[in-house]
Design an enzyme around this catalytic site. Structure first.
Site, PDB file in Angstrom:
ATOM      1  N   MET A 117     -39.792 -41.031  11.613  1.00 49.55           N
ATOM      2  CA  MET A 117     -38.541 -41.256  12.350  1.00 49.55           C
ATOM      3  C   MET A 117     -38.847 -42.015  13.641  1.00 49.55           C
ATOM      4  O   MET A 117     -38.056 -42.006  14.585  1.00 49.55           O
ATOM      5  CB  MET A 117     -37.857 -39.920  12.654  1.00 49.55           C
ATOM      6  CG  MET A 117     -37.469 -39.171  11.371  1.00 49.55           C
ATOM      7  SD  MET A 117     -36.075 -38.063  11.543  1.00 49.55           S
ATOM      8  CE  MET A 117     -36.661 -36.963  12.793  1.00 49.55           C
ATOM      9  N   GLY A 118     -40.009 -42.664  13.691  1.00 50.36           N
ATOM     10  CA  GLY A 118     -40.360 -43.455  14.875  1.00 50.36           C
ATOM     11  C   GLY A 118     -40.869 -42.597  16.008  1.00 50.36           C
ATOM     12  O   GLY A 118     -41.277 -41.453  15.807  1.00 50.36           O
ATOM     13  N   HIS A 175     -46.731 -41.258  17.726  1.00 43.24           N
ATOM     14  CA  HIS A 175     -47.818 -40.774  18.582  1.00 43.24           C
ATOM     15  C   HIS A 175     -49.097 -40.730  17.738  1.00 43.24           C
ATOM     16  O   HIS A 175     -49.081 -41.124  16.554  1.00 43.24           O
ATOM     17  CB  HIS A 175     -47.474 -39.410  19.189  1.00 43.24           C
ATOM     18  CG  HIS A 175     -47.022 -38.390  18.179  1.00 43.24           C
ATOM     19  ND1 HIS A 175     -47.845 -37.888  17.210  1.00 43.24           N
ATOM     20  CD2 HIS A 175     -45.810 -37.803  17.987  1.00 43.24           C
ATOM     21  CE1 HIS A 175     -47.183 -37.020  16.467  1.00 43.24           C
ATOM     22  NE2 HIS A 175     -45.937 -36.962  16.903  1.00 43.24           N
ATOM     23  N   GLN A 201     -30.668 -34.957   8.309  1.00 39.83           N
ATOM     24  CA  GLN A 201     -31.511 -33.794   8.584  1.00 39.83           C
ATOM     25  C   GLN A 201     -31.277 -33.192   9.973  1.00 39.83           C
ATOM     26  O   GLN A 201     -32.023 -32.328  10.395  1.00 39.83           O
ATOM     27  CB  GLN A 201     -32.992 -34.123   8.348  1.00 39.83           C
ATOM     28  CG  GLN A 201     -33.599 -35.131   9.296  1.00 39.83           C
ATOM     29  CD  GLN A 201     -34.997 -35.547   8.840  1.00 39.83           C
ATOM     30  OE1 GLN A 201     -35.153 -36.353   7.935  1.00 39.83           O
ATOM     31  NE2 GLN A 201     -36.025 -35.002   9.460  1.00 39.83           N
ATOM     32  N   HIS A 247     -48.923 -39.507  14.123  1.00 43.22           N
ATOM     33  CA  HIS A 247     -48.434 -40.469  13.114  1.00 43.22           C
ATOM     34  C   HIS A 247     -49.520 -41.491  12.787  1.00 43.22           C
ATOM     35  O   HIS A 247     -49.693 -41.882  11.628  1.00 43.22           O
ATOM     36  CB  HIS A 247     -47.234 -41.248  13.652  1.00 43.22           C
ATOM     37  CG  HIS A 247     -46.011 -40.428  13.906  1.00 43.22           C
ATOM     38  ND1 HIS A 247     -45.546 -40.157  15.173  1.00 43.22           N
ATOM     39  CD2 HIS A 247     -45.154 -39.830  13.052  1.00 43.22           C
ATOM     40  CE1 HIS A 247     -44.450 -39.438  15.095  1.00 43.22           C
ATOM     41  NE2 HIS A 247     -44.186 -39.217  13.835  1.00 43.22           N
ATOM     42  N   SER A 304     -43.002 -35.527  18.615  1.00 41.23           N
ATOM     43  CA  SER A 304     -42.112 -36.401  19.398  1.00 41.23           C
ATOM     44  C   SER A 304     -41.274 -35.576  20.373  1.00 41.23           C
ATOM     45  O   SER A 304     -40.888 -36.062  21.423  1.00 41.23           O
ATOM     46  CB  SER A 304     -41.184 -37.173  18.469  1.00 41.23           C
ATOM     47  OG  SER A 304     -41.954 -37.967  17.624  1.00 41.23           O
ATOM     48  N   ASP A 342     -45.743 -30.193  10.081  1.00 37.64           N
ATOM     49  CA  ASP A 342     -44.493 -29.725   9.463  1.00 37.64           C
ATOM     50  C   ASP A 342     -44.850 -29.148   8.101  1.00 37.64           C
ATOM     51  O   ASP A 342     -44.606 -29.767   7.063  1.00 37.64           O
ATOM     52  CB  ASP A 342     -43.499 -30.888   9.354  1.00 37.64           C
ATOM     53  CG  ASP A 342     -43.106 -31.395  10.731  1.00 37.64           C
ATOM     54  OD1 ASP A 342     -42.697 -30.588  11.576  1.00 37.64           O
ATOM     55  OD2 ASP A 342     -43.237 -32.610  10.981  1.00 37.64           O
ATOM     56  N   VAL A 398     -52.789 -33.289  14.766  1.00 39.48           N
ATOM     57  CA  VAL A 398     -53.482 -33.900  15.912  1.00 39.48           C
ATOM     58  C   VAL A 398     -52.958 -33.205  17.162  1.00 39.48           C
ATOM     59  O   VAL A 398     -51.747 -32.973  17.294  1.00 39.48           O
ATOM     60  CB  VAL A 398     -53.235 -35.419  15.967  1.00 39.48           C
ATOM     61  CG1 VAL A 398     -53.891 -36.041  17.186  1.00 39.48           C
ATOM     62  CG2 VAL A 398     -53.773 -36.070  14.692  1.00 39.48           C
TER      63      VAL A 398
HETATM   64  O1  PAF Z   1     -41.317 -35.741   9.364  1.00 37.72           O
HETATM   65  C1  PAF Z   1     -40.472 -36.618   9.624  1.00 37.72           C
HETATM   66  O2  PAF Z   1     -40.627 -37.421  10.524  1.00 37.72           O
HETATM   67  C2  PAF Z   1     -39.199 -36.687   8.786  1.00 37.72           C
HETATM   68  O3  PAF Z   1     -38.765 -35.429   8.431  1.00 37.72           O
HETATM   69  C3  PAF Z   1     -39.330 -37.602   7.558  1.00 37.72           C
HETATM   70  C4  PAF Z   1     -40.362 -37.071   6.576  1.00 37.72           C
HETATM   71  C5  PAF Z   1     -39.720 -38.998   7.984  1.00 37.72           C
HETATM   72  C6  PAF Z   1     -37.998 -37.676   6.810  1.00 37.72           C
HETATM   73  O4  PAF Z   1     -36.996 -38.194   7.623  1.00 37.72           O
END
Ligand code: PAF
Length: 283
Positions: free
Chosen positions: A30-31, A34, A61, A37, A188, A152, A178
């Site tokens: 979702m951008g 950090h 979500q 990611h 984030s 997550d 991390v």
């Molecule tokens: O973990 C996330 O950033 C989001 O839940 C994902 C997997 C990109 C789905 O929108």
């Protein structure tokens, strides 16, 4: 790095790559990227010929009172970070293109056995939103391998369950958590913490570590260990959503024979809810 906005275009590109025999690695995000990611991108790179990342703040979500509008959006910085890692394609769809029927009436995916528990209890509909978008993104990108973070943990296991239930031909890889220098798991939403809260937030990882050490030392009264941890967190000013020791694979209370466990915790500190976990083996 090519930035693609159109769903049909990314699908065509990925189909062509597949025909050329290229192995596609995919990292949905979702951008607001950090180091966590970026480690997922590296894992994808090590396991594929071509890496596709996506950035989409998925409205499905977010609950009605959650931070969809204020969710941190840092597109220019994100692009620079992905370029520096030689990510090949960045897919950035608009909501209108991804959900042309409208977010309330689009086709959804439910992983019924896992989605209403743990984080799903306080965020009804959240995991349905996650599985719906991830399934859709898988159909567009058609990756051979897709990477999700262990931070997550419930999301990771729900995606694995979806892939298994729907026979989706993709391998799911899990990237390790991390952490900041003080042990806080990167997220984030950590930027919602004040400097003092950021310091205090490190206790979540510390208490999970203590619980892990107790399990590794042979303690197996899991309800008592969880209660002890909840009380310690409450005393430190956390509002605990859950602290559980579960079977790592089905996220259910462990039986006496289960050895592969996971400690899962979620607690609010100030504005954000912090998530953390640790896999642990019973001796
Ligand atoms: O973990 C996330 O950033 C989001 O839940 C994902 C997997 C990109 C789905 O929108």
């Amino acid at each position: 790095m090519q930035i693609i906005h159109s769903p049909t275009q990314i699908q065509q590109i990925c189909l062509t790559l597949r025909r050329q025999g290229k192995r596609i690695g995919f990292v949905p995000t979702m951008g607001n990227l950090h180091a966590g990611h970026l480690s997922l991108m590296q894992l994808a790179k090590a396991n594929a010929d071509v890496v596709v990342a996506s950035i989409f703040v998925n409205p499905l979500q977010f609950g009605p009172n959650e931070d969809l509008d204020s969710y941190p959006r840092t597109f220019t910085e994100d692009v620079e970070k992905l370029q520096s890692l030689d990510v090949d394609y960045l897919f950035v769809p608009s909501e209108k293109e991804l959900y042309p029927q409208g977010r309330d009436v689009t086709t959804t995916v439910n992983v019924n056995r896992l989605q209403d528990r743990l984080c799903g209890r306080s965020r009804p509909g959240h995991f349905q939103g996650v599985t719906t978008v991830v399934n859709l993104l898988f159909n567009l990108v058609q990756p051979h391998v897709a990477v999700f973070g262990k931070k997550d943990y419930q999301q990771l296991q729900i995606i694995r369950a979806m892939v298994s239930d729907l026979f989706i031909p993709v391998e799911i890889l899990a990237g390790d958590i991390v952490r900041e220098a003080n042990g806080l798991a990167m997220s984030s939403r950590n930027q919602y913490l004040s400097a003092e809260e950021k310091d205090r937030a490190s206790h979540l990882n510390r208490i999970i570590g203590q619980t892990a050490a107790q399990i590794e030392a042979g303690q197996c009264d899991y309800p008592a260990l969880c209660q002890q941890a909840r009380e310690a967190l409450t005393q430190l000013g956390f509002k605990v959503d859950y602290f559980e020791i579960y079977n790592r694979h089905n996220l259910m209370p462990p039986t006496a024979d289960d050895k592969e466990l996971v400690i899962l915790a979620a607690a609010w500190l100030g504005k954000p809810k912090l998530l953390d976990n640790r896999e642990v083996e019973r001796p």
